[in-house]
Design an enzyme around this catalytic site. Structure first.
Site, short mmCIF file in Angstrom:
data_model
loop_
_atom_site.label_atom_id
_atom_site.label_comp_id
_atom_site.label_asym_id
_atom_site.label_seq_id
_atom_site.Cartn_x
_atom_site.Cartn_y
_atom_site.Cartn_z
CG ASP A 34 -16.14 -23.58 -41.04
OD1 ASP A 34 -15.82 -25.08 -41.67
OD2 ASP A 34 -15.31 -23.03 -41.59
NE ARG A 39 -18.57 -28.24 -45.05
CZ ARG A 39 -18.86 -30.08 -45.07
NH1 ARG A 39 -19.15 -29.44 -46.51
NH2 ARG A 39 -18.22 -30.96 -44.93
CB THR A 85 -1.85 -27.36 -40.88
OG1 THR A 85 -2.44 -29.12 -41.18
CG2 THR A 85 -2.52 -27.21 -39.34
CB THR A 120 -1.45 -32.73 -39.77
OG1 THR A 120 -2.48 -33.86 -39.88
CG2 THR A 120 -0.07 -33.81 -39.89
CB CYS A 260 -2.40 -35.86 -46.50
SG CYS A 260 -3.67 -35.60 -45.08
NE ARG A 331 -8.16 -30.42 -49.54
CZ ARG A 331 -8.85 -30.61 -48.08
NH1 ARG A 331 -8.03 -29.92 -47.06
NH2 ARG A 331 -9.39 -32.12 -48.02
N1 LIG Z 1 -8.54 -34.56 -45.20
C1 LIG Z 1 -8.03 -35.83 -44.52
O1 LIG Z 1 -7.82 -36.67 -45.07
C2 LIG Z 1 -7.20 -35.27 -43.26
C3 LIG Z 1 -6.87 -36.65 -42.88
C4 LIG Z 1 -6.14 -36.43 -41.58
C5 LIG Z 1 -5.19 -35.95 -40.91
N2 LIG Z 1 -5.96 -34.06 -41.70
C6 LIG Z 1 -5.97 -32.72 -41.24
O2 LIG Z 1 -6.97 -32.44 -40.74
C7 LIG Z 1 -7.02 -31.52 -40.54
C8 LIG Z 1 -7.82 -30.33 -41.38
O3 LIG Z 1 -7.87 -31.29 -42.45
P1 LIG Z 1 -9.31 -31.08 -44.24
O4 LIG Z 1 -9.20 -32.03 -44.91
O5 LIG Z 1 -10.35 -31.46 -42.76
O6 LIG Z 1 -9.44 -29.48 -43.79
P2 LIG Z 1 -10.56 -29.05 -44.63
O7 LIG Z 1 -10.04 -27.80 -45.66
O8 LIG Z 1 -11.46 -29.82 -45.61
O9 LIG Z 1 -11.70 -28.24 -43.90
C9 LIG Z 1 -10.82 -27.27 -42.84
C10 LIG Z 1 -12.05 -26.52 -42.22
O10 LIG Z 1 -11.65 -25.48 -41.00
C11 LIG Z 1 -11.94 -24.44 -41.84
N3 LIG Z 1 -11.98 -23.63 -41.07
C12 LIG Z 1 -10.38 -22.34 -41.53
N4 LIG Z 1 -10.23 -22.01 -40.77
C13 LIG Z 1 -11.15 -21.71 -39.49
C14 LIG Z 1 -11.00 -21.13 -38.23
N5 LIG Z 1 -9.92 -19.98 -37.66
N6 LIG Z 1 -11.90 -21.79 -37.73
C15 LIG Z 1 -13.09 -22.82 -37.44
N7 LIG Z 1 -12.81 -23.08 -38.78
C16 LIG Z 1 -11.83 -22.39 -39.19
C17 LIG Z 1 -12.38 -24.10 -43.08
O11 LIG Z 1 -13.61 -23.04 -43.19
C18 LIG Z 1 -12.70 -25.91 -43.53
O12 LIG Z 1 -14.23 -26.00 -43.24
C19 LIG Z 1 -4.95 -30.85 -41.49
O13 LIG Z 1 -4.71 -30.21 -40.02
C20 LIG Z 1 -5.28 -32.19 -42.00
O14 LIG Z 1 -3.70 -31.98 -42.11
C21 LIG Z 1 -6.50 -34.06 -42.60
#
Ligand SMILES: NC(=O)c1ccc[n+]([C@@H]2O[C@H](COP(=O)([O-])OP(=O)(O)OC[C@H]3O[C@@H](n4cnc5c(N)ncnc54)[C@H](O)[C@@H]3O)[C@@H](O)[C@H]2O)c1
Length: 424
Positions: A34, A39, A85, A120, A260, A331
């Site tokens: 990360d 984190r 995203t 996503t 989402c 969020r």
């Molecule tokens: N949270 C959900 O319920 C959920 C469910 C299904 C799909 N998604 C999708 O999954 C993806 C991630 O969502 P999330 O909720 O885990 O996000 P999040 O914000 O909880 O986590 C993302 C992590 O990525 C890190 N990050 C950002 N840019 C980075 C980079 N360039 N290199 C390395 N790390 C980086 C951030 O520091 C963070 O810790 C999104 O596309 C979201 O739409 C989320």
């Protein structure tokens, strides 16, 4: 050609990436990467502030390490990208994190690596946006030197029943062999099985329509709630009555927030417009859902004026700020729309949420949370999130926070109809 016991690197350790890294880290060498040092530091101490996993669960992943150092993730066999995203203020996809993660992959991947995206996106994004960046930065050729997959995530933060290992996972790969490999890889951790899609685009489209369908179903019942409000009919009673038919879907009206459901449809509408189709149904559903916060606030103010409460300088209590119940995720919370609309009437709004982080709330929305509501203080109370803690307080406990003639609006239907003044 592909490793039978691969080293896996997960890029982005948030709500999606961490549980995935932990599952893989029970089976094979896994590196969690990360860019956020804080984190990684908390995870190294066995703490997950998203509360998805506790210290014991984290400790079960004995083959998992964490790092912020790019040098540590060179030459892994499989990279899985789980970065955010989001959308920008014009409701357009903001692909910056995805582009940065792809550039990172370009710097670290070696020959025969497979890069799987889980974030996503809209159909085509992986091959049209991400892969070209990897090719450009690495100098490697797609589907010859490195390969891609797309496997969307379906986890539901805060849900302790449906976890990574027991949710059927869609998989896909950029060649038939890669598709098989990616599918088998996920089968190692997903005990309920996988669904192998015929292409990355199909897998990308499937994910984005899952949330679009949900958004539209909620938009329909939200629109019904707006109509029934004008007709003086209780929406929930109508839905309960209609729900006795075998094929009536049990959706409830409410605020649609989070990263989402309130975001993903815009990825699809963006792509649709790019190819010359203006989506009528999807965008109108989004507009209805985006209007609910203001509707709730306006209804509260109308009820206050009916009771001859002085709205300007009145005190309104907001119960809950997170975008869903029993979860600290702030969020894109729809509660902010209620707060902002109430503030346009010059009311004083107190926000109480036992789950939300005060600093994050201030950072994200510029609002200050209170530590505890003061009994007998409020002219109006709005239950915005169905946290268990509020349910436990019950109607009596919540009413006790208001003045004798206060208005109680239950957005989440957590209290019986007779004990509140209005519900959505
Ligand atoms: N949270 C959900 O319920 C959920 C469910 C299904 C799909 N998604 C999708 O999954 C993806 C991630 O969502 P999330 O909720 O885990 O996000 P999040 O914000 O909880 O986590 C993302 C992590 O990525 C890190 N990050 C950002 N840019 C980075 C980079 N360039 N290199 C390395 N790390 C980086 C951030 O520091 C963070 O810790 C999104 O596309 C979201 O739409 C989320």
């Amino acid at each position: 050609m592909f490793a039978s016991n691969p080293t896996i690197c997960i890029i982005g350790l948030g709500y999606v990436g961490l549980p995935l890294a932990v599952e893989f880290g029970k089976k094979t060498k896994t590196i969690g990467f990360d860019i956020n040092q804080a984190r990684v530091d908390e995870l190294l101490k066995g703490i997950d502030h998203t509360l998805e996993l506790n210290a014991e669960e984290l400790a079960e992943a004995t083959l998992l390490t964490y790092t912020t150092n790019e040098a540590d993730i060179k030459n892994a066999d499989v990279y899985i990208v789980t970065v955010p995203t989001p959308i920008n203020s014009s409701h357009q996809p903001d692909l910056t994190p995805l582009e940065k993660a792809s550039a990172l992959l370009g710097r670290v991947i070696g020959k025969n690596a497979i890069t799987i995206y889980e974030s996503t996106v809209y159909p085509g994004c992986t091959e049209e946006v991400c892969v070209p960046i990897i090719e450009k930065v690495s100098g490697l050729t797609f589907n010859k030197d490195f390969f891609a997959g797309y496997s969307p995530e379906r986890i539901n933060p805060g849900d302790k029943e449906r976890r990574v290992h027991n949710i059927i996972k869609i998989t896909s790969g950029s060649t038939p062999e890669v598709a098989d490999y990616v599918d088998q890889l996920y089968r190692r951790i997903v005990v309920v099985g996988t669904h192998k899609a015929s292409s990355l685009k199909v897998a990308e489209a499937a994910k984005v329509i899952e949330n679009t369908q949900r958004d539209l179903n909620i938009a329909l019942v939200n629109e019904l709630a707006l109509i029934f409000n004008k007709l003086g009919i209780d929406t929930l009673e109508v839905l309960e009555a209609a729900g006795t038919k075998w094929n009536f879907l049990p959706f409830r009206p409410g605020l649609v927030g989070g990263h989402c459901i309130s975001v993903d449809p815009y990825y699809l509408t963006h792509k649709a417009q790019q190819v010359g189709y203006y989506p009528e149904v999807i965008l109108s559903g989004r507009r209805v859902n985006n209007s609910i916060g203001a509707f709730v606030a306006d209804s509260v103010v109308k009820m206050m004026t009916k009771r001859k409460a002085h709205v300007v300088d009145s005190r309104v209590l907001i119960l809950g700020l997170t975008f869903k119940e029993n979860c600290p995720d702030l969020r894109n919370t729809g509660v902010i729309d209620i707060i902002e609309e109430l503030q346009t009437y010059n009311t004083n709004v107190d926000i109480y949420d036992p789950w939300a982080d005060h600093k994050e709330a201030h950072h994200e929305y510029g609002v200050s949370l209170i530590d505890a509501p003061i009994p007998g203080t409020y002219d109006a109370i709005v239950i915005c999130v169905g946290h268990n803690k509020f349910k436990e307080m019950g109607a009596e406990g919540i009413r006790a926070l208001g003045k004798p003639n206060s208005v109680l609006f239950d957005v989440k239907h957590i209290l019986p109809k007779h004990s509140v003044d209005a519900r959505l």
